[in-house]
Write a protein that holds these residues in place. Structure first.
Motif, PDB file in Angstrom:
ATOM      1  N   ALA B 158      11.027  10.284 -22.262  1.00 40.92           N
ATOM      2  CA  ALA B 158      11.096   9.717 -20.918  1.00 40.92           C
ATOM      3  C   ALA B 158      10.503   8.326 -20.998  1.00 40.92           C
ATOM      4  O   ALA B 158       9.604   8.075 -21.796  1.00 40.92           O
ATOM      5  N   ASN B 159      11.020   7.442 -20.213  1.00 41.56           N
ATOM      6  CA  ASN B 159      10.546   6.058 -20.246  1.00 41.56           C
ATOM      7  C   ASN B 159       9.463   5.885 -19.190  1.00 41.56           C
ATOM      8  O   ASN B 159       9.739   5.506 -18.057  1.00 41.56           O
ATOM      9  N   LEU B 160       8.242   6.252 -19.562  1.00 39.65           N
ATOM     10  CA  LEU B 160       7.149   6.260 -18.584  1.00 39.65           C
ATOM     11  C   LEU B 160       6.050   5.300 -18.988  1.00 39.65           C
ATOM     12  O   LEU B 160       5.621   5.286 -20.135  1.00 39.65           O
ATOM     13  N   THR B 161       5.600   4.495 -18.048  1.00 39.08           N
ATOM     14  CA  THR B 161       4.391   3.722 -18.299  1.00 39.08           C
ATOM     15  C   THR B 161       3.398   4.024 -17.190  1.00 39.08           C
ATOM     16  O   THR B 161       3.761   4.162 -16.029  1.00 39.08           O
ATOM     17  N   VAL B 162       2.162   4.174 -17.588  1.00 37.16           N
ATOM     18  CA  VAL B 162       1.097   4.478 -16.634  1.00 37.16           C
ATOM     19  C   VAL B 162       0.158   3.289 -16.609  1.00 37.16           C
ATOM     20  O   VAL B 162      -0.468   2.975 -17.616  1.00 37.16           O
ATOM     21  N   ASN B 163       0.090   2.627 -15.495  1.00 37.98           N
ATOM     22  CA  ASN B 163      -0.765   1.446 -15.381  1.00 37.98           C
ATOM     23  C   ASN B 163      -1.861   1.670 -14.349  1.00 37.98           C
ATOM     24  O   ASN B 163      -1.677   2.433 -13.409  1.00 37.98           O
ATOM     25  N   PRO B 164      -2.984   0.980 -14.513  1.00 39.22           N
ATOM     26  CA  PRO B 164      -4.027   1.083 -13.483  1.00 39.22           C
ATOM     27  C   PRO B 164      -3.506   0.530 -12.150  1.00 39.22           C
ATOM     28  O   PRO B 164      -2.678  -0.377 -12.147  1.00 39.22           O
ATOM     29  N   ALA B 165      -4.008   1.078 -11.055  1.00 42.47           N
ATOM     30  CA  ALA B 165      -3.557   0.662  -9.723  1.00 42.47           C
ATOM     31  C   ALA B 165      -4.450  -0.467  -9.214  1.00 42.47           C
ATOM     32  O   ALA B 165      -5.460  -0.222  -8.571  1.00 42.47           O
ATOM     33  N   PHE B 166      -4.052  -1.699  -9.513  1.00 44.25           N
ATOM     34  CA  PHE B 166      -4.833  -2.845  -9.050  1.00 44.25           C
ATOM     35  C   PHE B 166      -4.546  -3.160  -7.586  1.00 44.25           C
ATOM     36  O   PHE B 166      -5.194  -4.013  -7.001  1.00 44.25           O
ATOM     37  N   GLU B 167      -3.519  -2.502  -7.027  1.00 44.53           N
ATOM     38  CA  GLU B 167      -3.313  -2.623  -5.585  1.00 44.53           C
ATOM     39  C   GLU B 167      -3.627  -1.286  -4.937  1.00 44.53           C
ATOM     40  O   GLU B 167      -3.443  -0.236  -5.535  1.00 44.53           O
ATOM     41  N   ALA B 168      -4.057  -1.356  -3.684  1.00 46.75           N
ATOM     42  CA  ALA B 168      -4.411  -0.130  -2.982  1.00 46.75           C
ATOM     43  C   ALA B 168      -3.192   0.786  -2.875  1.00 46.75           C
ATOM     44  O   ALA B 168      -2.081   0.329  -2.648  1.00 46.75           O
ATOM     45  N   GLU B 169      -3.435   2.077  -3.056  1.00 47.82           N
ATOM     46  CA  GLU B 169      -2.350   3.053  -2.944  1.00 47.82           C
ATOM     47  C   GLU B 169      -1.960   3.253  -1.495  1.00 47.82           C
ATOM     48  O   GLU B 169      -0.834   3.643  -1.188  1.00 47.82           O
ATOM     49  N   ALA B 170      -2.895   3.046  -0.599  1.00 44.37           N
ATOM     50  CA  ALA B 170      -2.637   3.287   0.820  1.00 44.37           C
ATOM     51  C   ALA B 170      -2.722   1.974   1.577  1.00 44.37           C
ATOM     52  O   ALA B 170      -3.545   1.117   1.261  1.00 44.37           O
ATOM     53  N   LYS B 171      -1.862   1.814   2.557  1.00 41.73           N
ATOM     54  CA  LYS B 171      -1.933   0.589   3.350  1.00 41.73           C
ATOM     55  C   LYS B 171      -1.358   0.825   4.747  1.00 41.73           C
ATOM     56  O   LYS B 171      -0.647   1.795   4.995  1.00 41.73           O
ATOM     57  N   ARG B 172      -1.727  -0.088   5.633  1.00 38.83           N
ATOM     58  CA  ARG B 172      -1.067  -0.186   6.928  1.00 38.83           C
ATOM     59  C   ARG B 172      -0.359  -1.526   6.954  1.00 38.83           C
ATOM     60  O   ARG B 172      -0.766  -2.464   6.283  1.00 38.83           O
ATOM     61  N   TRP B 173       0.711  -1.618   7.733  1.00 41.18           N
ATOM     62  CA  TRP B 173       1.418  -2.888   7.855  1.00 41.18           C
ATOM     63  C   TRP B 173       0.547  -3.902   8.598  1.00 41.18           C
ATOM     64  O   TRP B 173      -0.041  -3.590   9.628  1.00 41.18           O
ATOM     65  N   SER B 174       0.500  -5.112   8.077  1.00 42.28           N
ATOM     66  CA  SER B 174      -0.144  -6.196   8.815  1.00 42.28           C
ATOM     67  C   SER B 174       0.858  -6.746   9.828  1.00 42.28           C
ATOM     68  O   SER B 174       2.063  -6.460   9.753  1.00 42.28           O
ATOM     69  N   GLU B 175       0.361  -7.554  10.771  1.00 43.05           N
ATOM     70  CA  GLU B 175       1.269  -8.147  11.765  1.00 43.05           C
ATOM     71  C   GLU B 175       2.336  -8.999  11.062  1.00 43.05           C
ATOM     72  O   GLU B 175       3.495  -9.004  11.467  1.00 43.05           O
ATOM     73  N   GLU B 176       1.930  -9.677   9.992  1.00 42.17           N
ATOM     74  CA  GLU B 176       2.886 -10.527   9.276  1.00 42.17           C
ATOM     75  C   GLU B 176       3.979  -9.674   8.633  1.00 42.17           C
ATOM     76  O   GLU B 176       5.154 -10.020   8.654  1.00 42.17           O
ATOM     77  N   GLU B 177       3.557  -8.568   8.040  1.00 45.67           N
ATOM     78  CA  GLU B 177       4.545  -7.706   7.393  1.00 45.67           C
ATOM     79  C   GLU B 177       5.494  -7.081   8.414  1.00 45.67           C
ATOM     80  O   GLU B 177       6.684  -6.907   8.153  1.00 45.67           O
ATOM     81  N   LEU B 178       4.953  -6.748   9.568  1.00 46.87           N
ATOM     82  CA  LEU B 178       5.811  -6.190  10.619  1.00 46.87           C
ATOM     83  C   LEU B 178       6.838  -7.226  11.062  1.00 46.87           C
ATOM     84  O   LEU B 178       8.022  -6.911  11.247  1.00 46.87           O
ATOM     85  N   GLU B 179       6.356  -8.462  11.209  1.00 45.94           N
ATOM     86  CA  GLU B 179       7.265  -9.549  11.610  1.00 45.94           C
ATOM     87  C   GLU B 179       8.370  -9.684  10.564  1.00 45.94           C
ATOM     88  O   GLU B 179       9.548  -9.813  10.901  1.00 45.94           O
ATOM     89  N   GLU B 180       7.970  -9.554   9.300  1.00 47.40           N
ATOM     90  CA  GLU B 180       8.926  -9.695   8.208  1.00 47.40           C
ATOM     91  C   GLU B 180       9.983  -8.579   8.256  1.00 47.40           C
ATOM     92  O   GLU B 180      11.126  -8.774   7.853  1.00 47.40           O
ATOM     93  N   ARG B 181       9.587  -7.436   8.787  1.00 49.86           N
ATOM     94  CA  ARG B 181      10.529  -6.319   8.860  1.00 49.86           C
ATOM     95  C   ARG B 181      11.628  -6.555   9.900  1.00 49.86           C
ATOM     96  O   ARG B 181      12.550  -5.769  10.017  1.00 49.86           O
ATOM     97  N   LYS B 182      11.479  -7.611  10.674  1.00 49.42           N
ATOM     98  CA  LYS B 182      12.544  -7.939  11.637  1.00 49.42           C
ATOM     99  C   LYS B 182      13.667  -8.748  10.988  1.00 49.42           C
ATOM    100  O   LYS B 182      14.762  -8.805  11.520  1.00 49.42           O
ATOM    101  N   THR B 183      13.356  -9.383   9.862  1.00 51.91           N
ATOM    102  CA  THR B 183      14.377 -10.247   9.273  1.00 51.91           C
ATOM    103  C   THR B 183      15.420  -9.416   8.524  1.00 51.91           C
ATOM    104  O   THR B 183      15.132  -8.344   7.993  1.00 51.91           O
ATOM    105  N   ILE B 184      16.621  -9.950   8.527  1.00 60.23           N
ATOM    106  CA  ILE B 184      17.732  -9.249   7.881  1.00 60.23           C
ATOM    107  C   ILE B 184      18.383 -10.201   6.887  1.00 60.23           C
ATOM    108  O   ILE B 184      18.689 -11.336   7.222  1.00 60.23           O
ATOM    109  N   THR B 185      18.545  -9.742   5.657  1.00 56.80           N
ATOM    110  CA  THR B 185      19.186 -10.563   4.634  1.00 56.80           C
ATOM    111  C   THR B 185      20.587 -10.027   4.405  1.00 56.80           C
ATOM    112  O   THR B 185      20.763  -8.820   4.206  1.00 56.80           O
ATOM    113  N   ILE B 186      21.546 -10.910   4.452  1.00 56.56           N
ATOM    114  CA  ILE B 186      22.937 -10.472   4.256  1.00 56.56           C
ATOM    115  C   ILE B 186      23.304 -10.632   2.793  1.00 56.56           C
ATOM    116  O   ILE B 186      23.069 -11.673   2.183  1.00 56.56           O
ATOM    117  N   GLY B 187      23.841  -9.561   2.216  1.00 58.36           N
ATOM    118  CA  GLY B 187      24.359  -9.669   0.852  1.00 58.36           C
ATOM    119  C   GLY B 187      23.296  -9.724  -0.221  1.00 58.36           C
ATOM    120  O   GLY B 187      23.562 -10.188  -1.336  1.00 58.36           O
TER     121      GLY B 187
END
Lengths: 509, 509
Positions: B158-187
């Motif tokens: 199996a092609n598996l790599t196990v790396n340390p989690a330098f980013e948090a495993e759990a998060k809540r959306w920030s206001e900026e990220e929520l705003e970003e979720r409104k944008t739509i990319t075509i293609g």
């Protein structure tokens, strides 16, 4: 004013220049150490063998015995001298897991992630029983369960909360955090344990001990407890006894917090739970002694060769993982450091000795036993042969993250030395010299008798999440970080071996 | 210019005012919903029962059958109407795990965290064998192993790599990220699969299929594969077949990446590995149908009561955890939403119907079956009885994080409606109305036939780390977040039931 300043400046210059003059760093040797350590690193192979190949290396276990032989053979293969497996005295009984299985049968089948606690007895075949939730908060509570527990599985409550990880599990120290590690707070722990809290803890412990005895008398089939960790990672807590008195114990497994939580909630909601489990263990009673593995590059200076520079790490681990970060990492790095020195043909003035300690996890037995035997008695203050011969002992036991600096255990006198010695490694991220203490591992045994013993500031990576768990395995080891650590330690060991004087000491006795 | 602007502003005002006028929000009802949902939340009890109590609810399994009965009984207990367990057609064979154990015996004993892949056959007793590493990269490679695998344990790479989690495993959306979720990319996905890559994937799949057949013909005792995840969390990958053709499969377990890695490295280093394992499974052949659980609060408006507002979530889960975030969370929230409405005595104009879908994980079978039977045929475009009656279907299936907004599937016409309806919930963190699509769950079945079907933007918390794993359990569920979600959904369902018009639709056929 000007003249005065000039005089002070000159005085400083001469004093500082003097220190610098003494701490000659052989830059060609630094270059050779880096070249060998980075270009020809054996870290990956050592890491594989110390974890996957040798397995968990619980104090006194068969795997630890194998690990002693394997590392000693490796030292011989590398051409080190005086390779020996050296007993430091009695440790206790060896214990191997031969089978371990636990699952929920009712209300539906579900596997449980769980491990026998070290040195507990086996179940003597398959246990298949309803689970009784034991809630013992006072002496009277025992009566509620008396006579009902024969062969049963019991669950004792644990105070566990499992929260989402909103902070990263893995990290490296920032420059600011490293700077902060230089600060020392005096008396910070005053008042941590109030008399009330101490009394409460003592009462709880008395109750716990009585419970242990009660479960044994009742003939409980298996005790299960929840333990810290989440998402399938299971921390080890306290264990049975390796005492040669061979007191029997109730078979006991510690299980994943989520699986504990499920059983606990089902029972609290009145839903019967059935467990099937089997634990088979093997006791080793043929040799109660504990051992360290020692090897050397002999000193070559006529006067200084009886003197020693030591480096080491503990070879033992906990039993459910393979002791990757704790402490195959330290062992691999220290082995690699001495391999580098041997490989580049170092002829040190002082003798360089590596020690792979046994039974650290049970109380620094290996290093303390060595110190007691050869260095000094920390109680009677009696000095032994090596006390005035060891210039320094270097230890590594905080995982596999790279070295960012060194803890100097309050030894002001060595600060300028290490500031100089770390210079060639600033670009590798190591430049924090702190007077701070750090505890809980084998350098403490040396420091306790006044011999300079040091540990390193290491990037934590995910050490805190995985050490003492079932998931402390090869994958936790940061191989390139360890490569850096081996190079730095090889250099420090070399410098210590070549230095005109032994390292200055804190006063002792 | 001024006059022109005034006219435009006035025109906008009248148009917008008109929308606002239509979207009357009954604030007293919003208050009642919040009071009941927050003050009298049943989320904890529902979450416990849907996970711990009912267990994993694999499609077609006994536990899923029990879950249907339990939820239907709960609906009856709450006084809902037309409670029924409704077959949508054939699903396939049920499959239960009755025993599952795997451990390494040589070079030393070590437990392995691993699970049978769903719908694979059992081992027929204890398998005890050396592990063969099978490296099949071309047709010719099969010959290397032919005739040697009878009863053996095989490991496929199996092609598996196990790396340390330098980013948090759990998060809540920030206001900026929520705003970003409104944008739509075509293609955005154009060129993702090149012809070369597609050909390569096809060749690999052909080889994989041949391997599966080969292992079966050779009579392999157990196949083990590594799978994504780390630290004891094991993701489910593809599974055996629930087909009623009852094709036998090789027993197969997927194991923790670290345990896979250990075995793989040992074998690659020429060290023999022995595995003991036992998997016992039970097949259910008494009923191949799949089912949804339905219940209602009947409409009271003479004209509008045949019309429907639907809410739902899938009741099935994967088999090694208890499907906490995926999707006991959605089920509990939707059940709680309808409970709130019933508890506060709502007499809706339109009928409110809850649907707990079966077999979502195998391809949205429950919801698609329902739509096919009652709403429309997505292939022939034939409309059925409920097609023009359903105002909207609300779905929840992205874990237990609180609702931050709603995905409107490109339906511009409903944007002003939901902007208004979300207003009373801004302080609860829900204010992002996006035209974006979101896929992979049951609202898609409705959207595909032109009926408004919506999912919510939810805080991810640690959904991504745990869903489809052995660790998707009760502890993953964020109970207070779910309380918020139930309140919001109850409100939206209420508003949809009371609205003068059904929600505007995208054109379909």
């Amino acid at each position: 004013m000007k003249n005065q300043l000039t005089i002070i400046a000159l005085a400083f210059f001469f004093w500082y220049g003097n220190v610098l003059a003494q701490e000659k760093v052989d830059l060609e040797m630094m270059y050779k150490i880096k070249s060998e350590g980075i270009g020809n690193s054996q870290i990956q192979d050592l890491s594989f063998h110390l974890t996957d190949f040798l397995g968990p290396r619980l104090s006194g276990s068969t795997n630890l015995r194998n690990a002693r032989t394997w590392t000693a053979d490796k030292f011989k293969e590398w051409g080190l001298s005086n390779v020996r497996i050296d007993s430091y005295g009695e440790f206790g009984r060896g214990w191997n897991v031969k089978k371990s299985y636990i699952a929920m049968k009712d209300p539906y089948y579900a596997q449980i992630i769980g491990y026998p606690k070290a040195w507990t007895d086996g179940t003597n075949g398959l246990v298949n029983s309803e689970v009784m939730l034991l809630e013992i908060n006072s002496e009277e509570d025992f009566n509620k369960y008396k006579g009902q527990l024969k062969g049963k599985v019991v669950l004792t409550p644990a105070n566990l909360t499992v929260n989402p990880a909103f902070e990263a599990e893995a990290k490296r120290w920032s420059e600011e955090e490293l700077e902060e590690r230089k600060t020392i707070t005096i008396g910070g722990n005053v008042g941590r344990y109030t008399p009330e809290l101490l009394a409460q803890l003592r009462a709880q412990r008395a109750l716990d001990q009585k419970l242990t005895q009660f479960l044994l008398e009742e003939g409980v089939g298996l005790r299960i407890t929840g333990t810290r960790g989440s998402f399938g990672t299971v921390f080890h807590t306290r264990a049975g006894s390796y005492s040669t008195e061979k007191n029997p114990t109730v078979p006991e497994m510690e299980i994943a917090a989520e699986h504990y939580g499920r059983i606990y909630r089902l029972l609290k909601n009145g839903k019967p739970v059935k467990i099937e489990a089997e634990v088979e263990v093997e006791w080793l009673d043929d040799d109660y002694r504990g051992y360290n593995v020692l090897a050397e590059i002999p000193g070559t200076d006529k006067t200084m060769k009886p003197e020693l520079v030591m480096l080491g790490a503990h070879l033992d681990s906990w039993h459910a993982g393979t002791g990757g970060n704790d402490n195959a990492a330290g062992v691999a790095v220290m082995m690699e450091a001495i391999r580098i020195l041997k490989a580049i043909g170092v002829q040190p003035r002082r003798t360089i000795r590596i020690a792979l300690w046994g039974e650290e996890e049970q109380g620094l037995y290996g290093s303390r036993g060595y110190v007691q035997q050869y260095v000094a008695d920390r109680n009677t203050k009696e000095k032994k042969g090596e006390w005035d011969k060891i210039s320094a002992y270097y230890n590594l036991d905080n995982g596999s993250g790279k070295i960012r600096g060194i803890y100097l255990e309050g030894n002001d006198m060595v600060v300028p030395v290490f500031e100089k010695w770390f210079e060639p490694f600033h670009e590798l991220g190591a430049n924090t010299i702190t007077r701070r203490n750090t505890g809980s591992t084998d350098h403490v045994a040396f420091d306790a008798v006044g011999v300079p013993g040091f540990q390193f500031i290491q990037d934590p990576i995910d050490y805190g999440k995985g050490y003492h768990t079932n998931m402390d395995v090869y994958e936790r080891m940061q191989l390139s970080d360890m490569t850096q650590a081996a190079v730095i330690i090889a250099a420090l060991v070399y410098n210590t071996a070549q230095r005109d004087e032994k390292l200055p000491r804190k006063p002792w006795n």
